[in-house]
Design a protein around this motif. Structure first.
Motif, PDB file in Angstrom:
ATOM      1  N   THR A  59      43.729  40.612  34.418  1.00  0.00           N
ATOM      2  CA  THR A  59      43.673  39.750  33.457  1.00  0.00           C
ATOM      3  C   THR A  59      44.402  38.531  33.509  1.00  0.00           C
ATOM      4  OG1 THR A  59      43.539  41.676  31.874  1.00  0.00           O
ATOM      5  CG2 THR A  59      44.440  39.578  30.951  1.00  0.00           C
ATOM      6  N   ARG A  60      45.652  38.595  34.041  1.00  0.00           N
ATOM      7  CA  ARG A  60      46.432  37.325  34.281  1.00  0.00           C
ATOM      8  C   ARG A  60      45.942  36.399  35.365  1.00  0.00           C
ATOM      9  NH1 ARG A  60      52.568  38.741  32.401  1.00  0.00           N
ATOM     10  NH2 ARG A  60      51.842  39.400  30.295  1.00  0.00           N
ATOM     11  N   ALA A  61      45.623  36.966  36.540  1.00  0.00           N
ATOM     12  CA  ALA A  61      45.038  36.300  37.663  1.00  0.00           C
ATOM     13  C   ALA A  61      43.727  35.480  37.074  1.00  0.00           C
ATOM     14  CB  ALA A  61      44.787  37.271  38.913  1.00  0.00           C
ATOM     15  N   GLY A  62      42.884  36.419  36.271  1.00  0.00           N
ATOM     16  CA  GLY A  62      41.785  35.716  35.897  1.00  0.00           C
ATOM     17  C   GLY A  62      42.229  34.586  34.905  1.00  0.00           C
ATOM     18  N   ASP A  86      21.692  43.376  39.668  1.00  0.00           N
ATOM     19  CA  ASP A  86      21.959  42.173  40.536  1.00  0.00           C
ATOM     20  C   ASP A  86      23.000  41.518  39.675  1.00  0.00           C
ATOM     21  OD1 ASP A  86      21.878  40.195  42.361  1.00  0.00           O
ATOM     22  OD2 ASP A  86      20.584  39.080  41.326  1.00  0.00           O
ATOM     23  N   VAL A  87      24.127  42.191  39.314  1.00  0.00           N
ATOM     24  CA  VAL A  87      25.242  41.799  38.786  1.00  0.00           C
ATOM     25  C   VAL A  87      26.512  41.817  39.588  1.00  0.00           C
ATOM     26  CG1 VAL A  87      24.433  42.230  36.395  1.00  0.00           C
ATOM     27  CG2 VAL A  87      26.078  43.708  37.689  1.00  0.00           C
ATOM     28  N   CYS A  88      27.534  40.881  39.599  1.00  0.00           N
ATOM     29  CA  CYS A  88      28.764  40.988  40.353  1.00  0.00           C
ATOM     30  C   CYS A  88      29.752  42.020  39.972  1.00  0.00           C
ATOM     31  CB  CYS A  88      29.415  39.487  40.213  1.00  0.00           C
ATOM     32  SG  CYS A  88      31.061  39.550  40.897  1.00  0.00           S
ATOM     33  N   CYS A  89      29.809  43.097  40.827  1.00  0.00           N
ATOM     34  CA  CYS A  89      30.814  44.307  40.463  1.00  0.00           C
ATOM     35  C   CYS A  89      32.100  44.146  41.664  1.00  0.00           C
ATOM     36  CB  CYS A  89      30.337  45.589  40.211  1.00  0.00           C
ATOM     37  SG  CYS A  89      29.125  46.036  39.127  1.00  0.00           S
ATOM     38  N   ILE A  90      33.266  44.351  40.999  1.00  0.00           N
ATOM     39  CA  ILE A  90      34.233  44.228  42.159  1.00  0.00           C
ATOM     40  C   ILE A  90      34.912  45.731  41.782  1.00  0.00           C
ATOM     41  CG2 ILE A  90      36.532  43.303  43.069  1.00  0.00           C
ATOM     42  CD1 ILE A  90      34.096  41.492  43.709  1.00  0.00           C
ATOM     43  N   GLY A  91      35.314  46.424  42.617  1.00  0.00           N
ATOM     44  CA  GLY A  91      36.083  47.729  42.678  1.00  0.00           C
ATOM     45  C   GLY A  91      37.526  47.660  43.011  1.00  0.00           C
ATOM     46  N   LEU A  92      38.406  48.325  42.168  1.00  0.00           N
ATOM     47  CA  LEU A  92      39.756  48.587  42.694  1.00  0.00           C
ATOM     48  C   LEU A  92      39.888  49.956  43.001  1.00  0.00           C
ATOM     49  CD1 LEU A  92      42.193  46.184  40.351  1.00  0.00           C
ATOM     50  CD2 LEU A  92      40.907  45.696  42.520  1.00  0.00           C
ATOM     51  N   PRO A  93      40.497  50.466  44.013  1.00  0.00           N
ATOM     52  CA  PRO A  93      40.580  51.819  44.079  1.00  0.00           C
ATOM     53  C   PRO A  93      41.630  52.520  43.308  1.00  0.00           C
ATOM     54  CG  PRO A  93      41.900  50.398  45.922  1.00  0.00           C
ATOM     55  CD  PRO A  93      41.330  49.606  44.941  1.00  0.00           C
ATOM     56  N   ALA A 146      40.795  40.805  43.582  1.00  0.00           N
ATOM     57  CA  ALA A 146      39.545  40.844  43.005  1.00  0.00           C
ATOM     58  C   ALA A 146      39.170  39.561  42.445  1.00  0.00           C
ATOM     59  CB  ALA A 146      39.728  42.005  41.793  1.00  0.00           C
ATOM     60  N   ILE A 147      40.082  38.767  41.637  1.00  0.00           N
ATOM     61  CA  ILE A 147      39.811  37.584  41.070  1.00  0.00           C
ATOM     62  C   ILE A 147      39.551  36.484  42.377  1.00  0.00           C
ATOM     63  CG2 ILE A 147      40.880  35.576  39.819  1.00  0.00           C
ATOM     64  CD1 ILE A 147      40.171  38.125  37.950  1.00  0.00           C
ATOM     65  N   GLU A 148      40.272  36.433  43.437  1.00  0.00           N
ATOM     66  CA  GLU A 148      39.957  35.674  44.489  1.00  0.00           C
ATOM     67  C   GLU A 148      38.494  36.005  45.031  1.00  0.00           C
ATOM     68  OE1 GLU A 148      43.032  35.984  47.215  1.00  0.00           O
ATOM     69  OE2 GLU A 148      44.387  34.767  46.131  1.00  0.00           O
ATOM     70  N   ALA A 149      38.227  37.347  45.161  1.00  0.00           N
ATOM     71  CA  ALA A 149      36.803  37.630  45.502  1.00  0.00           C
ATOM     72  C   ALA A 149      35.826  37.140  44.716  1.00  0.00           C
ATOM     73  CB  ALA A 149      36.734  39.145  45.662  1.00  0.00           C
ATOM     74  N   ILE A 150      36.085  37.165  43.438  1.00  0.00           N
ATOM     75  CA  ILE A 150      34.940  36.504  42.517  1.00  0.00           C
ATOM     76  C   ILE A 150      34.744  35.081  42.662  1.00  0.00           C
ATOM     77  CG2 ILE A 150      34.486  35.951  39.917  1.00  0.00           C
ATOM     78  CD1 ILE A 150      35.617  38.770  39.393  1.00  0.00           C
ATOM     79  N   MET A 151      36.000  34.382  42.984  1.00  0.00           N
ATOM     80  CA  MET A 151      36.114  32.805  43.092  1.00  0.00           C
ATOM     81  C   MET A 151      35.372  32.473  44.520  1.00  0.00           C
ATOM     82  SD  MET A 151      39.882  32.097  41.651  1.00  0.00           S
ATOM     83  CE  MET A 151      39.846  30.493  42.113  1.00  0.00           C
ATOM     84  N   GLN A 152      35.569  33.352  45.449  1.00  0.00           N
ATOM     85  CA  GLN A 152      34.930  33.248  46.795  1.00  0.00           C
ATOM     86  C   GLN A 152      33.378  33.482  46.769  1.00  0.00           C
ATOM     87  OE1 GLN A 152      36.957  35.404  49.600  1.00  0.00           O
ATOM     88  NE2 GLN A 152      38.838  34.526  49.157  1.00  0.00           N
ATOM     89  N   GLY A 153      32.798  33.748  45.586  1.00  0.00           N
ATOM     90  CA  GLY A 153      31.450  34.250  45.645  1.00  0.00           C
ATOM     91  C   GLY A 153      31.071  35.779  46.127  1.00  0.00           C
ATOM     92  N   GLN A 154      32.100  36.525  46.426  1.00  0.00           N
ATOM     93  CA  GLN A 154      32.018  37.680  47.093  1.00  0.00           C
ATOM     94  C   GLN A 154      31.364  38.897  45.685  1.00  0.00           C
ATOM     95  OE1 GLN A 154      33.629  39.013  50.249  1.00  0.00           O
ATOM     96  NE2 GLN A 154      35.007  37.406  50.568  1.00  0.00           N
ATOM     97  N   ARG A 155      30.909  39.744  46.026  1.00  0.00           N
ATOM     98  CA  ARG A 155      30.502  40.761  45.189  1.00  0.00           C
ATOM     99  C   ARG A 155      30.072  42.212  45.643  1.00  0.00           C
ATOM    100  NH1 ARG A 155      25.121  37.985  42.935  1.00  0.00           N
ATOM    101  NH2 ARG A 155      25.308  39.581  41.309  1.00  0.00           N
ATOM    102  N   ASN A 156      30.201  43.150  44.762  1.00  0.00           N
ATOM    103  CA  ASN A 156      29.990  44.386  45.228  1.00  0.00           C
ATOM    104  C   ASN A 156      30.597  44.915  46.361  1.00  0.00           C
ATOM    105  OD1 ASN A 156      27.989  43.747  43.333  1.00  0.00           O
ATOM    106  ND2 ASN A 156      26.354  43.476  44.724  1.00  0.00           N
TER     107      ASN A 156
END
Lengths: 324, 324, 324, 324
Positions: free
Chosen positions: A26-29, A119-126, A276-286
């Motif tokens: 939330t906060r990094a976002g 075809d959506v962007c999903c990022i997982g946290l363990p 996770a937020i950085e990954a999204i900003m870099q266009g990474q996904r899944n």
């Protein structure tokens, strides 16, 4: 498509540190200009539209709390195509462009299927106490649970020594012996009985040959929970073979999941949440965000959920040599 | 007869603070010119002559440790006249003039019989987690165990809230509901089911009428262990009546006995240990040392082991009013 | 006048268990048909009209949390007639008929003056870590703080023993030695230096004669904080007299106030909170609710704030005999 | 030369987990046929011949205890050639063929010099709370101390929030900001001031620009201890610039060293202890045993004591983004 709004949810069994992870996402976002929406009760909340705008205030004062303010559930509906369709429609109607899923093996498997299907962007946290995700040195919740178990076994040791008893202590980890083996080493237990070893060896027999008879003094054996061969099973076997032994069983159960997260888990949750937020900003996904060798790593879902996270057999030697 | 040597033993179930009590008896005894002997494994050690001279060194560094360095046991042999005869002979042959017994109801009953039978000086310290001794505001170990239970329930609450489940948590106290009722108040549980109330009321029915249906959210019920009606029994009843409720059971078990004693229990053990030596110096005998209203009190064995330690029914109102 | 609405506030130094007390007042009040209003930032909030309706939800999930959700402050304005006038006017304009004040000596003194000046119903709960209120066996927060100190000293002991050092550990309690003396007993410290004793005796000299020289091994002295003679002062004196001693100082400071309250403090807060509502229902007023000898008692403000809460000098003997 | 007898010692500042390491070296050594000798008070004990045969019994029941049963010291005599000569002669006269040194940077530097000077086998274990040894992911004691700090800051947060204060909390780590930066992330602190960053940036100014003014609410800043610029220095600066801010200081001090080691540190100590014996059996020498990426690694002394253990600057971003 430019991502503007990120939804976050927790799924599957709760783990200490999930709140720290929600806070970090939330906060990094928000720090990076995204809008954040909290999704309640895991995938069910996405299906049932239990979604709420999140500000930094919503995640204030939660870093040190166990459980998850977003609640969690195992969703059988999300396993069906119809369920995932509803979930996708709610994502769209809430303008959620990307999803951060905090959960274990099953939850990330769901994220993988969903991400491919729509075809959506999903990022997982363990987020799991079991430490059974591949590609990350540890999972959020594992360190706290290990400490909780060790604290409980320290207590049980007091009474085991005072009464000179043999205790079988059952801990979580149906499919993975990380918790059992490592808590046995950390608590100075005499043996551990774990799934990784159980197919071909009679671990109890090996242990008993090694020395349960040496002395009548106290002894603690940690047992991974198992549908058939839990602590009660082994206690019963020892009791039958040595009727004069003073055998007791303790099943730690659900208290292993709760409690204020350890420093380690709070840091892991904070770093992977930012990651996770950085990954999204870099266009990474899944992919899943993990930490290896003190560095953030991105692990494709397919790798993370592999069922063969390696168990270091040397830990068995460590326990054997130290329990003399 | 002038008392020169004092023997000290722990008996029955171990309780946190027993080591602090052993330390206090030993050091206050030596401070006042007595010789101290440690007797191992309770009354069995007296019968089997497991006796060792104790100096201040023997009790160094133990005030913060759970369990008992003297070990403990429930002795069936001491319940026989032959057993007590051997015990008395060993007292004599070891020149032990007085006995300090740290234990619960059964152990002090044994001390009372022995003291009367052989006209020896026996002083009791209330060492039991059950808080069921009359004449003392609390017993050594009770406060620690209460804190341990509350800490466990705090953890279970995290997972209960996250998954919105109903938990039945079973705690020690077969014959006394002090632990269950007070841990329920302290942990913010929704209800407690205790032996004091169970003969004439269906406590579960009363609780369920009061509101288990009000909401589907999480709920915790603390249950005193019982041969017939423990947590499993109640969970089963709820499950049958409300099949869609998400019910779980947690049996805390032996971990309730261990752990570093709380400040309260260490102080209680220290004060009553000093009080035991003072009682001996004053020529008193065959009584238990307790603390009431912050003052040391001497309670004749007969009173201490009365089975009717009053349970404050107002605590039931407190829980009812606060669990809305 | 029939009381319909009750305001609750916390005042002065925060103490663990204040949240449990707020919860108890709120829920017991609502259970008995009252309306409850939370007043923020102590008496200042009453003066500045920081007042909010409270439901059972507002106090959900707080029983195990340190600090106070109502915030707290020491109000200099409330010490003036003008300040109290504003406070009274806000009470009236908010329809608050009675006030429950959770705080220590200064806060209850304020309540007493206010109650007399405006003829309003004020009930006090003993919320202070200092245990310096008369008429109650202990105060809300005292037991938790005692445990926190003892836990810290247990840790300091590890390093003191490993390095064979002398530690002076400063704890809270400027005017009352309860914390220092009892934490010294509970942690197995070698001595305590407390205000009750300090006027006529040089406690350090007495301790050093008693044996600081006996051995070069580790040693811990607990010191009550004091404007002139804190831990630094004593450490300096020892260092000057014995330059080869390895002396260290640890000032525990503010961490003594926080943390999850102990079971004891949560129960005390819950019982006295319920007791406050009962007192109001019985038409009582202007008194503090305490617990003595396990029973709820009502103590007139004048008695509660007497400055002579008796300190049991026998505790000094207990420490002396056990630190040999 | 075949190694038959191994000496083990702890040196420098004590760290939680040192006992677990002593136990591991002793038991793994005995399991593999070596004789073990415990050397007391670090290198001083080697110089002064304070050496004792160790059996498995000597290390029983210590895995969960803070401090070190072997005691520890910083030896100035060992820094001299004469001191090291005496140490070597005592090694010879006690038939000690190899030395396992558990300690930090200074202690391993001593081991390196000694090993080169006298051509003896020295193995180091990373025992220090500072985490400043190169080549191992973490050091024995670091995780426990991090948890202790975070627990203390959680407590301080309770009182900071209740009183709406700004706290400067000083933690250990004079030359390394690992503890400060990571405890700040884990406790949800608003900022950290660390040595890695302090030469060229005014970290306080940067933090204050970022937002200390945004609100008057509570705020916590973690400060690495420093001879010149500790918590008191920064509190003073803020107090001068903003006289109406409610600023407090807490110096955690020596309590950071003690306490029962965390599961992580017990496992690290156990694994590296076993690893030390394996290294000796493989004929390796003059290296430190560490764990990287969950695997045992052997790090030459020269590398381990390099002063440039990398500090991940991304952690500064993590804290910045999460403290909004």
């Amino acid at each position: 498509m430019k991502i503007k709004t990120i939804g976050v949810l927790t799924s599957g069994g709760d783990a200490p540190g999930m709140n720290a992870a929600i806070r970090a996402v939330t906060r990094a976002g928000i720090s990076n200009g995204f809008k954040i929406k909290g999704i309640f009760r895991g995938y069910d909340g996405l299906i049932n539209n239990e979604i709420k705008d999140f500000t930094t205030e919503n995640v204030s004062g939660i870093i040190n709390r166990g459980g998850t303010i977003l609640r969690t559930a195992r969703s059988s509906e999300f396993e069906t195509p119809e369920g995932r369709k509803k979930a996708y429609e709610n994502m769209r109607s809430n303008n959620i462009d990307a999803l951060v899923v905090i959960g274990g093996n099953g939850s990330l498997t769901g994220a993988k299927i969903f991400a491919e299907e729509y075809d959506v962007c999903c990022i997982g946290l363990p987020g799991t106490i079991d430490n059974d995700l591949y590609g990350t040195d540890s999972t959020i919740g594992y360190d706290t649970t290990l400490n909780t178990i060790v604290e409980c076994v320290d207590r049980i040791r007091d009474t085991a020594v005072s009464h000179e008893r043999i205790f079988f202590v059952e801990v979580m980890g149906r499919d993975a012996g990380f918790l059992a083996q490592n808590s046995a080493i950390a608590s100075g237990a005499e043996a551990a009985i774990i799934p990784e070893d159980s197919t071909d060896v009679d671990q109890l027999a090996r242990f008993m040959e090694r020395g349960i008879r040496k002395s009548k003094r106290s002894c603690i054996v940690i047992v991974s929970e198992s549908p058939k061969c839990g602590a009660l099973y082994y206690a019963d076997r020892v009791h039958k073979e040595f009727p004069d032994y003073n055998v007791r069983v303790s099943i730690l159960g659900h208290l292993q999941r709760g409690g204020s997260p350890s420093a380690h888990d709070r840091i892991l949750a904070s770093r992977t949440g930012v990651g996770a937020i950085e990954a999204i900003m870099q266009g990474q996904r899944n992919l899943m965000v993990g930490v290896r060798n003190n560095e953030i790593v991105y692990v494709p879902f397919l790798d993370a959920i592999r069922s063969d996270k390696p168990f270091d057999k040397k830990l068995i030697t460590v326990l054997d040599e130290l329990s003399i």
